[in-house]
Design an enzyme around this catalytic site. Structure first.
Site, PDB file in Angstrom:
ATOM      1  N   ASP A  10       2.040   4.515   3.624  1.00 46.42           N
ATOM      2  CA  ASP A  10       2.498   3.387   4.245  1.00 46.42           C
ATOM      3  C   ASP A  10       1.319   2.273   3.501  1.00 46.42           C
ATOM      4  O   ASP A  10       0.223   2.238   3.832  1.00 46.42           O
ATOM      5  CB  ASP A  10       2.187   3.043   5.736  1.00 46.42           C
ATOM      6  CG  ASP A  10       3.356   3.876   6.731  1.00 46.42           C
ATOM      7  OD1 ASP A  10       4.110   4.722   5.961  1.00 46.42           O
ATOM      8  OD2 ASP A  10       3.132   3.996   7.761  1.00 46.42           O
TER       9      ASP A  10
ATOM     10  N   ASP B 271       1.552   8.556  14.713  1.00 48.02           N
ATOM     11  CA  ASP B 271       0.962   8.734  13.394  1.00 48.02           C
ATOM     12  C   ASP B 271      -0.471   9.153  13.243  1.00 48.02           C
ATOM     13  O   ASP B 271      -1.026   8.848  14.254  1.00 48.02           O
ATOM     14  CB  ASP B 271       0.984   7.186  12.795  1.00 48.02           C
ATOM     15  CG  ASP B 271       2.440   6.819  12.291  1.00 48.02           C
ATOM     16  OD1 ASP B 271       3.187   7.507  12.141  1.00 48.02           O
ATOM     17  OD2 ASP B 271       2.670   5.598  12.267  1.00 48.02           O
TER      18      ASP B 271
END
Length: 125
Positions: free
Chosen positions: A79, A108
């Site tokens: 990300d 996550d």
């Protein structure tokens, strides 16, 4: 939509920086947990958290690998964001559980210290 398609659409919503589409993909009873930090329960609380964290001018979630077992989708991602002109890249492993076409669990796993160092370099925190 299949669980994989739901998650892939969710990732594309992030890449378009479409907050409304990101939130529309989440179930009302969403359980969101960035594993190094405390979990967040419920759509309103997650919306408030994400809105506060939406400090980037660019966003690109790169999907490296994806695996599906029933309603569970595992993603290996990077990300990446641009914050105050500084690129912040976060390698991570994400787990999504999809029920009735919406994400009901999102976890996550990442290196919090590395993320915090990058945020500090970008002038955040």
């Amino acid at each position: 939509m299949s669980p994989q398609a739901v998650v892939e659409a969710f990732i594309e919503s992030w890449n378009r920086m479409d907050f409304d589409a990101v939130m529309a993909a989440l179930a009302p009873d969403i359980h969101y947990h960035n594993i190094p930090m405390a979990p967040i329960e419920g759509w309103d609380n997650v919306a408030q958290y994400l809105r506060g964290a939406w400090i980037f001018s660019e966003c690109e979630w790169s999907l490296l690998n994806i695996a599906v077992a029933g309603d569970t989708v595992l993603t290996e991602r990077v990300d990446a964001f641009v914050i105050n002109g500084q690129k912040v890249a976060l390698p991570l492993m994400g787990v999504f559980v999809v029920n009735d076409g919406r994400i009901s669990q999102w976890r996550d796993y990442f290196d919090l210290a590395d993320y915090q160092r990058q945020l500090q370099a970008a002038g955040v925190g």
